[in-house]
Design an enzyme around this catalytic site. Structure first.
Site, PDB file in Angstrom:
ATOM      1  N   HIS A  44       0.852  -1.187   0.000  1.00  0.00           N
ATOM      2  CA  HIS A  44       0.000   0.000   0.000  1.00  0.00           C
ATOM      3  C   HIS A  44       0.886   1.234   0.000  1.00  0.00           C
ATOM      4  CE1 HIS A  44      -3.110   2.863   1.193  1.00  0.00           C
ATOM      5  NE2 HIS A  44      -3.977   1.956   0.810  1.00  0.00           N
TER       6      HIS A  44
ATOM      7  N   ASP B 162      -7.885  -5.102   0.038  1.00  0.00           N
ATOM      8  CA  ASP B 162      -8.407  -5.926  -1.049  1.00  0.00           C
ATOM      9  C   ASP B 162      -8.118  -7.410  -0.886  1.00  0.00           C
ATOM     10  OD1 ASP B 162      -9.696  -4.036  -2.545  1.00  0.00           O
ATOM     11  OD2 ASP B 162      -7.894  -3.414  -3.609  1.00  0.00           O
TER      12      ASP B 162
HETATM   13  N1  ACO Z   1       4.055  -7.624  -4.322  1.00  0.00           N
HETATM   14  C1  ACO Z   1       5.412  -7.697  -4.363  1.00  0.00           C
HETATM   15  N2  ACO Z   1       6.208  -6.644  -4.169  1.00  0.00           N
HETATM   16  C2  ACO Z   1       5.627  -5.473  -3.922  1.00  0.00           C
HETATM   17  C3  ACO Z   1       4.237  -5.332  -3.855  1.00  0.00           C
HETATM   18  C4  ACO Z   1       3.452  -6.467  -4.072  1.00  0.00           C
HETATM   19  N3  ACO Z   1       2.120  -6.416  -4.036  1.00  0.00           N
HETATM   20  N4  ACO Z   1       3.936  -4.038  -3.616  1.00  0.00           N
HETATM   21  C5  ACO Z   1       5.100  -3.395  -3.530  1.00  0.00           C
HETATM   22  N5  ACO Z   1       6.121  -4.266  -3.708  1.00  0.00           N
HETATM   23  C6  ACO Z   1       7.559  -3.944  -3.668  1.00  0.00           C
HETATM   24  C7  ACO Z   1       7.982  -3.322  -4.983  1.00  0.00           C
HETATM   25  O1  ACO Z   1       8.430  -4.292  -5.902  1.00  0.00           O
HETATM   26  C8  ACO Z   1       9.071  -2.392  -4.543  1.00  0.00           C
HETATM   27  O2  ACO Z   1      10.244  -3.128  -4.306  1.00  0.00           O
HETATM   28  P1  ACO Z   1      11.706  -2.439  -4.534  1.00  0.00           P
HETATM   29  O3  ACO Z   1      11.784  -1.321  -3.539  1.00  0.00           O
HETATM   30  O4  ACO Z   1      12.651  -3.542  -4.270  1.00  0.00           O
HETATM   31  O5  ACO Z   1      11.695  -1.941  -5.945  1.00  0.00           O
HETATM   32  C9  ACO Z   1       8.593  -1.894  -3.184  1.00  0.00           C
HETATM   33  O6  ACO Z   1       7.734  -2.928  -2.683  1.00  0.00           O
HETATM   34  C10 ACO Z   1       7.816  -0.598  -3.282  1.00  0.00           C
HETATM   35  O7  ACO Z   1       6.837  -0.771  -4.276  1.00  0.00           O
HETATM   36  P2  ACO Z   1       6.067   0.400  -5.019  1.00  0.00           P
HETATM   37  O8  ACO Z   1       5.352  -0.155  -6.204  1.00  0.00           O
HETATM   38  O9  ACO Z   1       7.002   1.548  -5.232  1.00  0.00           O
HETATM   39  O10 ACO Z   1       5.050   0.825  -3.906  1.00  0.00           O
HETATM   40  P3  ACO Z   1       3.861   1.799  -4.138  1.00  0.00           P
HETATM   41  O11 ACO Z   1       3.644   2.471  -2.847  1.00  0.00           O
HETATM   42  O12 ACO Z   1       4.048   2.660  -5.329  1.00  0.00           O
HETATM   43  O13 ACO Z   1       2.672   0.804  -4.537  1.00  0.00           O
HETATM   44  C11 ACO Z   1       0.709  -0.436  -4.610  1.00  0.00           C
HETATM   45  C12 ACO Z   1       1.554   0.542  -3.779  1.00  0.00           C
HETATM   46  C13 ACO Z   1       0.387   0.173  -5.990  1.00  0.00           C
HETATM   47  C14 ACO Z   1      -0.591  -0.674  -3.883  1.00  0.00           C
HETATM   48  C15 ACO Z   1       1.507  -1.747  -4.764  1.00  0.00           C
HETATM   49  O14 ACO Z   1       1.820  -2.264  -3.501  1.00  0.00           O
HETATM   50  C16 ACO Z   1       0.758  -2.780  -5.597  1.00  0.00           C
HETATM   51  O15 ACO Z   1       0.776  -2.704  -6.825  1.00  0.00           O
HETATM   52  N6  ACO Z   1       0.093  -3.773  -4.927  1.00  0.00           N
HETATM   53  C17 ACO Z   1      -0.638  -4.809  -5.639  1.00  0.00           C
HETATM   54  C18 ACO Z   1      -1.989  -4.271  -6.127  1.00  0.00           C
HETATM   55  C19 ACO Z   1      -2.952  -4.045  -5.003  1.00  0.00           C
HETATM   56  O16 ACO Z   1      -3.159  -4.887  -4.128  1.00  0.00           O
HETATM   57  N7  ACO Z   1      -3.651  -2.882  -5.058  1.00  0.00           N
HETATM   58  C20 ACO Z   1      -4.670  -2.490  -4.056  1.00  0.00           C
HETATM   59  C21 ACO Z   1      -4.157  -1.369  -3.185  1.00  0.00           C
HETATM   60  S1  ACO Z   1      -5.308  -0.973  -1.927  1.00  0.00           S
HETATM   61  C22 ACO Z   1      -6.482  -0.027  -2.680  1.00  0.00           C
HETATM   62  O17 ACO Z   1      -6.251   0.615  -3.667  1.00  0.00           O
HETATM   63  C23 ACO Z   1      -7.847   0.023  -2.066  1.00  0.00           C
END
Ligand code: ACO
Length: 390
Positions: A273, A327
């Site tokens: 998140h 979610d």
């Molecule tokens: N699975 C694996 N690795 C992850 C995940 C994940 N779900 N989420 C983040 N990471 C890792 C990234 O690969 C990244 O690693 P790094 O630093 O080694 O490059 C690090 O964690 C940071 O990730 P970002 O994508 O920069 O985090 P951001 O804050 O931008 O993303 C998001 C948040 C978009 C929710 C992301 O976690 C994601 O895509 N999750 C999966 C989709 C999801 O469940 N969405 C629902 C969100 S809740 C809502 O909207 C109601």
């Protein structure tokens, strides 16, 4: 300083301030919701989400969010009575819905219906408290009917008349599944609505506030927010969680799946998140609800798989602050309540309309039209080339 120096300085300052997507830039002052991502806390009007999930109802929470205080018993009774009395849709809106393609996405149907309400009820009397209240009541009352009616119509069924004797959540499940839900199912769904009602200035709420700032009608504000929520980066991850669990299939494949995602930097749906760096407090509540529900009514293979997946992800990615978000368990709960997966985001919208309306009201109270600036990266003073010479 010359005019040229001054322009360069202004551009440098703009470059220094530029944050794509306005990330981390405060765009409003608000006292509606508060998220503490480091400690996993969420509050509506200062009240922790755990308290509301345990003791409140969705309609009472709507009142709290929109009018800023918990209602007295008589205020709550009057509010419920009004919402109950506005659940029906005008036959002309139902006729319009009959023309929607059955394979259209329910979010597009919901956005169209929300906008269409403006055709019937728009007076834009934004300084009239009665107009504000009527708009709040109509939108809260009619969104569930629109979602359920589109679902019935696309199956070739007639619409189901709302039942005044059923509560907000129970009536929605009744209209959707064409049978009265158990009290337990209605309660679980009501808690899910509370958990999704508000989450500060995310993309759809920002969209609602930008639209509100032009002083357009509230139906346009909500239609705009629904359109923003429809994108896969905002709503919709719970649908993908179910697909992922389906894809993993059995518990012995969980570890390999997580390893593959970590090695190949693939996102695991329902985890991570932007704000929470610990387990999302809404996921904690939803997991407890899911556990109670599945213990009583028998677990599903997906639920057992989800528990294993959570442990495996925590072991490998917990150090990065990657934990279940709201979610992760909501799709499992909705599936168990008989809700088709492409209605998960419209249900999110049905709940979030409370937060959007609270932000709409707050925006009207201290309105200044949104007008950010941009950094122009194009050219200047180019000659107009005649079409024959291009
Ligand atoms: N699975 C694996 N690795 C992850 C995940 C994940 N779900 N989420 C983040 N990471 C890792 C990234 O690969 C990244 O690693 P790094 O630093 O080694 O490059 C690090 O964690 C940071 O990730 P970002 O994508 O920069 O985090 P951001 O804050 O931008 O993303 C998001 C948040 C978009 C929710 C992301 O976690 C994601 O895509 N999750 C999966 C989709 C999801 O469940 N969405 C629902 C969100 S809740 C809502 O909207 C109601």
């Amino acid at each position: 300083m010359t005019a040229g120096d001054s322009a360069t300085l202004q551009n440098d300052m703009q470059d220094a301030c530029f944050r794509p997507g306005l990330e981390g830039i405060p765009a409003v002052q608000s006292n509606i919701g508060h998220v503490d991502g480091q400690n996993g806390r969420l509050e509506y009007r200062g009240i922790p989400i755990e308290e509301l999930a345990d003791k409140s109802t969705f309609l009472e929470t709507c009142y709290l969010l929109i009018w800023g205080k918990l209602p007295t018993q008589s205020e709550l009774d009057a509010f419920k009575f009004e919402v109950n009395n506005h659940r029906r849709l005008k036959y002309r809106i139902r006729d319009m819905m009959k023309c929607f393609p059955a394979n259209g996405h329910p979010m597009d149907a919901l956005q169209s219906c929300a906008a269409a309400l403006g055709l019937f009820y728009s007076r834009r009397a934004l300084d009239d408290p009665e107009y504000i209240r009527a708009a709040v009541v109509r939108l809260l009352a009619k969104m569930p009917t629109m979602v359920a009616t589109f679902n019935l119509m696309r199956k070739g069924h007639d619409w189901v008349m709302p039942r005044d004797d059923l509560g907000y959540a129970g009536n929605f499940l009744y209209m959707l599944n064409e049978k009265e839900p158990s009290a337990e199912a209605a309660h679980i769904f009501d808690v899910c609505l509370i958990l999704h009602a508000e989450h500060t200035i995310n993309a759809s709420t920002f969209s609602a506030r930008v639209t509100a700032s032009t002083l357009t009608d509230p139906y346009g504000v909500i239609a705009s927010a629904v359109g923003t929520l429809a994108g896969p980066l905002h709503g919709g991850a719970n649908e993908e969680v179910l697909e992922m669990l389906e894809h993993i299939g059995t518990a012995d494949r969980v570890a390999a799946y997580v390893d593959d995602c970590v090695t190949n930097r693939k996102k695991i749906m329902g985890f991570g998140h932007r704000v929470y760096k610990v387990k999302d407090p809404r996921a904690v509540i939803l997991q407890k609800l899911a556990k109670e529900m599945f213990e009583k009514q028998g677990g599903t293979p997906h639920y057992e798989l989800a528990l294993k997946l959570e442990t495996a992800v925590e072991e490998r990615l917990g150090h990065k602050g990657i934990y279940p978000n709201v979610d992760f368990y909501s799709g499992l709960v909705y599936q168990h309540l008989g809700i088709p997966s492409d209605l998960f985001t419209p249900i999110f919208a049905m709940a979030r309309v409370a937060g959007w309306l609270a932000h709409w009201k707050e925006q009207l109270g201290e309105n200044r039209i949104f007008r950010p600036t941009q950094i122009y990266t194009g050219e200047h003073g180019l000659p107009y080339e005649e079409i024959a010479k291009r």
